[in-house]
Enzyme design. Sequence first.
Site, PDB file in Angstrom:
ATOM      1  N   ASP A 299     -26.372 -32.871   1.740  1.00 36.58           N
ATOM      2  CA  ASP A 299     -26.492 -31.655   2.575  1.00 36.58           C
ATOM      3  C   ASP A 299     -27.975 -31.362   2.831  1.00 36.58           C
ATOM      4  O   ASP A 299     -28.337 -30.843   3.894  1.00 36.58           O
ATOM      5  CB  ASP A 299     -25.857 -30.442   1.878  1.00 36.58           C
ATOM      6  CG  ASP A 299     -24.333 -30.490   1.914  1.00 36.58           C
ATOM      7  OD1 ASP A 299     -23.773 -31.139   2.817  1.00 36.58           O
ATOM      8  OD2 ASP A 299     -23.714 -29.884   1.015  1.00 36.58           O
TER       9      ASP A 299
ATOM     10  N   LYS B 286     -18.131 -29.669  -6.054  1.00 35.82           N
ATOM     11  CA  LYS B 286     -19.508 -30.159  -5.937  1.00 35.82           C
ATOM     12  C   LYS B 286     -20.334 -29.971  -7.213  1.00 35.82           C
ATOM     13  O   LYS B 286     -21.213 -30.771  -7.509  1.00 35.82           O
ATOM     14  CB  LYS B 286     -20.226 -29.451  -4.781  1.00 35.82           C
ATOM     15  CG  LYS B 286     -19.797 -29.924  -3.403  1.00 35.82           C
ATOM     16  CD  LYS B 286     -20.644 -29.232  -2.340  1.00 35.82           C
ATOM     17  CE  LYS B 286     -20.274 -29.678  -0.955  1.00 35.82           C
ATOM     18  NZ  LYS B 286     -21.168 -29.130   0.077  1.00 35.82           N
TER      19      LYS B 286
HETATM   20  P1  NAP Z   1     -20.856 -20.380  -0.803  1.00 26.88           P
HETATM   21  O1  NAP Z   1     -21.477 -21.209  -1.864  1.00 26.88           O
HETATM   22  O2  NAP Z   1     -19.554 -19.708  -1.051  1.00 26.88           O
HETATM   23  O3  NAP Z   1     -21.953 -19.270  -0.362  1.00 26.88           O
HETATM   24  C1  NAP Z   1     -21.605 -18.310   0.579  1.00 26.88           C
HETATM   25  C2  NAP Z   1     -22.871 -17.550   0.996  1.00 26.88           C
HETATM   26  O4  NAP Z   1     -22.517 -16.676   2.080  1.00 26.88           O
HETATM   27  C3  NAP Z   1     -23.457 -16.686  -0.098  1.00 26.88           C
HETATM   28  O5  NAP Z   1     -24.865 -16.639   0.051  1.00 26.88           O
HETATM   29  C4  NAP Z   1     -22.839 -15.315   0.226  1.00 26.88           C
HETATM   30  O6  NAP Z   1     -23.591 -14.212  -0.257  1.00 26.88           O
HETATM   31  C5  NAP Z   1     -22.874 -15.340   1.714  1.00 26.88           C
HETATM   32  N1  NAP Z   1     -21.927 -14.425   2.347  1.00 26.88           N
HETATM   33  C6  NAP Z   1     -20.569 -14.529   2.374  1.00 26.88           C
HETATM   34  N2  NAP Z   1     -20.042 -13.497   3.069  1.00 26.88           N
HETATM   35  C7  NAP Z   1     -21.082 -12.726   3.481  1.00 26.88           C
HETATM   36  C8  NAP Z   1     -21.180 -11.525   4.240  1.00 26.88           C
HETATM   37  N3  NAP Z   1     -20.086 -10.914   4.719  1.00 26.88           N
HETATM   38  N4  NAP Z   1     -22.411 -11.021   4.480  1.00 26.88           N
HETATM   39  C9  NAP Z   1     -23.528 -11.648   4.014  1.00 26.88           C
HETATM   40  N5  NAP Z   1     -23.505 -12.782   3.283  1.00 26.88           N
HETATM   41  C10 NAP Z   1     -22.289 -13.316   3.020  1.00 26.88           C
HETATM   42  O7  NAP Z   1     -20.617 -21.241   0.514  1.00 26.88           O
HETATM   43  P2  NAP Z   1     -21.447 -22.535   1.002  1.00 26.88           P
HETATM   44  O8  NAP Z   1     -20.781 -23.755   0.500  1.00 26.88           O
HETATM   45  O9  NAP Z   1     -22.880 -22.305   0.710  1.00 26.88           O
HETATM   46  O10 NAP Z   1     -21.180 -22.487   2.584  1.00 26.88           O
HETATM   47  C11 NAP Z   1     -21.789 -21.495   3.401  1.00 26.88           C
HETATM   48  C12 NAP Z   1     -21.512 -21.841   4.870  1.00 26.88           C
HETATM   49  O11 NAP Z   1     -22.178 -23.074   5.171  1.00 26.88           O
HETATM   50  C13 NAP Z   1     -20.035 -22.072   5.204  1.00 26.88           C
HETATM   51  O12 NAP Z   1     -19.778 -21.558   6.478  1.00 26.88           O
HETATM   52  C14 NAP Z   1     -19.897 -23.587   5.200  1.00 26.88           C
HETATM   53  O13 NAP Z   1     -18.862 -24.037   6.073  1.00 26.88           O
HETATM   54  C15 NAP Z   1     -21.255 -23.980   5.756  1.00 26.88           C
HETATM   55  N6  NAP Z   1     -21.666 -25.332   5.391  1.00 26.88           N
HETATM   56  C16 NAP Z   1     -21.911 -26.194   6.402  1.00 26.88           C
HETATM   57  C17 NAP Z   1     -22.318 -27.474   6.112  1.00 26.88           C
HETATM   58  C18 NAP Z   1     -22.592 -28.393   7.251  1.00 26.88           C
HETATM   59  O14 NAP Z   1     -22.699 -29.604   7.018  1.00 26.88           O
HETATM   60  N7  NAP Z   1     -22.723 -27.893   8.475  1.00 26.88           N
HETATM   61  C19 NAP Z   1     -22.475 -27.908   4.781  1.00 26.88           C
HETATM   62  C20 NAP Z   1     -22.223 -26.981   3.751  1.00 26.88           C
HETATM   63  C21 NAP Z   1     -21.803 -25.697   4.071  1.00 26.88           C
HETATM   64  P3  NAP Z   1     -23.345 -13.623  -1.749  1.00 26.88           P
HETATM   65  O15 NAP Z   1     -24.122 -14.513  -2.682  1.00 26.88           O
HETATM   66  O16 NAP Z   1     -23.854 -12.242  -1.669  1.00 26.88           O
HETATM   67  O17 NAP Z   1     -21.855 -13.692  -1.993  1.00 26.88           O
END
Ligand code: NAP
Length: 275
Positions: free
Chosen positions: A108, A65
Amino acid sequence: MDVYGLIGNPVGHSLSPPMHEAGYEALGIDARYVTFEPDPDDAVRAVEGAAALGVAGLNVTIPFKRDVLAAVDPDPLAERIGAVNTVVFPDPDEDGGEGGTPRGYNTDAAGVTRSFERHGVSLDGSDAVVVGAGGAGRAAAFALSDAGASVHVANRTTERATDLAAEVPGATGGGLAGLDERVPAADVLVNATSVGMEENATPVPADLLHADLAVLDAVYTPTETRLLREAAAAGATTIEGAWMLLFQGVEAFERWTGEDAPVEEMNAALRERLE
Ligand code: NAP
């Protein structure tokens, strides 16, 4: 026949092909939606290759992305978010076959705002808390702010939250401990962390949730996360991540085809695979 596609790595379990193909079928559009799994270093070559092959539009997911920004002309929102999930190729009939620079969008963000809209939640003037400062957190923070909400970003790594808040007009940022104070006073809550995915965990303690809150959980597997169960028990409005997934796809579909997407048919196809 038009070919649309998704680049990601991995993309094996993507729900986008059935969701988009249900849309083409409902509108009588002769098109297919296929997945591609390029090498993680090949974001730019993948977009160039898709353009050369006449692919009509591309979705982009992890890990591409951010890197895809180098291959497109991003719209201002995608540029601010720093990530592109939808690429629109110029119509060769309209640019004389010149093959101009593809446009990059981040749908998104619309996935977030359209999910609240669908559930009758007004964002303008609301107090919003976004938990998470990764890709989904950035899209949610900019989307909510643009919709008129005051945004607080809370993240496990505090510096990422304060860095993001500094980019979003009027936003504040801090660590997860700040949720204790922010959530009880909030109108809107978005979980944009991966906490709760395939596990019975929640990023927000249940005793902070309340009946005046609308909660969107970006996590969509399971469809009803622990956060959403506990929010429903507190009397909150709950919005499953499947809605965000649906509306990011709906927004991409509309950018590609210029037609209003058949939302109910696309939702039915998505729900059939998620339940
Ligand atoms: P990402 O860029 O890897 O970000 C992950 C986030 O989760 C960061 O803020 C991270 O915090 C936090 N995190 C991970 N493990 C954690 C824990 N154990 N405790 C607290 N915080 C934690 O991932 P992303 O692309 O943003 O995706 C995040 C979620 O959104 C995923 O589940 C993804 O499937 C979902 N999502 C859904 C859609 C939809 O259309 N429904 C679209 C996009 C994403 P740190 O910064 O501290 O590591």
